[in-house]
Design a protein around this motif. Structure first.
Motif, PDB file in Angstrom:
ATOM      1  N   LYS A  41      21.594 -10.832 -15.007  1.00 38.65           N
ATOM      2  CA  LYS A  41      21.656  -9.609 -15.796  1.00 38.65           C
ATOM      3  C   LYS A  41      20.689  -8.606 -15.189  1.00 38.65           C
ATOM      4  CE  LYS A  41      22.642 -10.995 -20.540  1.00 38.65           C
ATOM      5  NZ  LYS A  41      22.070 -11.032 -21.893  1.00 38.65           N
ATOM      6  N   VAL A  42      21.003  -7.327 -15.329  1.00 38.70           N
ATOM      7  CA  VAL A  42      20.099  -6.264 -14.892  1.00 38.70           C
ATOM      8  C   VAL A  42      19.827  -5.400 -16.117  1.00 38.70           C
ATOM      9  CG1 VAL A  42      19.759  -4.301 -13.359  1.00 38.70           C
ATOM     10  CG2 VAL A  42      21.054  -6.283 -12.561  1.00 38.70           C
ATOM     11  N   ALA A  43      18.590  -5.442 -16.616  1.00 38.89           N
ATOM     12  CA  ALA A  43      18.215  -4.687 -17.808  1.00 38.89           C
ATOM     13  C   ALA A  43      17.296  -3.540 -17.407  1.00 38.89           C
ATOM     14  CB  ALA A  43      17.512  -5.593 -18.810  1.00 38.89           C
ATOM     15  N   LEU A  44      17.729  -2.336 -17.690  1.00 38.26           N
ATOM     16  CA  LEU A  44      16.933  -1.144 -17.431  1.00 38.26           C
ATOM     17  C   LEU A  44      16.531  -0.583 -18.795  1.00 38.26           C
ATOM     18  CD1 LEU A  44      19.210   0.426 -14.674  1.00 38.26           C
ATOM     19  CD2 LEU A  44      17.162  -0.947 -14.347  1.00 38.26           C
ATOM     20  N   VAL A  45      15.288  -0.813 -19.182  1.00 38.09           N
ATOM     21  CA  VAL A  45      14.812  -0.434 -20.512  1.00 38.09           C
ATOM     22  C   VAL A  45      15.037   1.060 -20.740  1.00 38.09           C
ATOM     23  CG1 VAL A  45      12.791  -0.336 -22.012  1.00 38.09           C
ATOM     24  CG2 VAL A  45      13.124  -2.296 -20.505  1.00 38.09           C
ATOM     25  N   GLY A  46      15.631   1.376 -21.867  1.00 39.45           N
ATOM     26  CA  GLY A  46      15.915   2.761 -22.217  1.00 39.45           C
ATOM     27  C   GLY A  46      17.244   3.260 -21.678  1.00 39.45           C
ATOM     28  N   PHE A  47      17.851   2.537 -20.741  1.00 41.21           N
ATOM     29  CA  PHE A  47      19.133   2.951 -20.173  1.00 41.21           C
ATOM     30  C   PHE A  47      20.245   2.016 -20.615  1.00 41.21           C
ATOM     31  CE2 PHE A  47      22.279   2.999 -16.672  1.00 41.21           C
ATOM     32  CZ  PHE A  47      22.685   4.318 -16.791  1.00 41.21           C
ATOM     33  N   GLY A  48      20.105   0.713 -20.307  1.00 39.50           N
ATOM     34  CA  GLY A  48      21.124  -0.246 -20.699  1.00 39.50           C
ATOM     35  C   GLY A  48      21.037  -1.518 -19.889  1.00 39.50           C
ATOM     36  N   THR A  49      22.009  -2.405 -20.122  1.00 38.93           N
ATOM     37  CA  THR A  49      22.033  -3.708 -19.475  1.00 38.93           C
ATOM     38  C   THR A  49      23.379  -3.926 -18.800  1.00 38.93           C
ATOM     39  OG1 THR A  49      20.554  -4.580 -21.163  1.00 38.93           O
ATOM     40  CG2 THR A  49      21.759  -6.188 -19.857  1.00 38.93           C
TER      41      THR A  49
END
Length: 86
Positions: A41-49
């Motif tokens: 998974k790639v989680a970009l806080v404030g943007f999305g997953t």
């Protein structure tokens, strides 16, 4: 907005040349793609997953002939927007 527009926005906001902004965007997209291909998974806080899931095999119909066909299972990419995105 297309990739060129996004590259231009990145160059403006970060004070980079358009060539450097394009390299940075391409590297980011490649890193996300590689992680998804590996099943991460790639989680970009404030943007999305970004994540992947498996769509199971199912029955379908050929719309031209009406023949019933089996559609194979498939790995698909998903994106879930973060709460701060919009």
């Amino acid at each position: 907005m297309n990739k060129t527009d996004l590259t231009n926005k990145i160059a403006e906001a970060a004070g980079l040349s358009k060539a450097d902004a394009k390299k940075a965007l391409d590297a980011t997209i490649e890193a996300i793609s590689d992680a998804l291909k590996a099943g991460d998974k790639v989680a970009l806080v404030g943007f999305g997953t970004f994540s992947t899931s498996v769509r199971p095999a199912r029955q379908g119909k050929n719309p031209r002939t009406g023949e019933v066909i089996t559609i194979a299972e498939k790995k698909v990419a998903k994106f879930k927007a973060g709460s701060d995105l919009i």
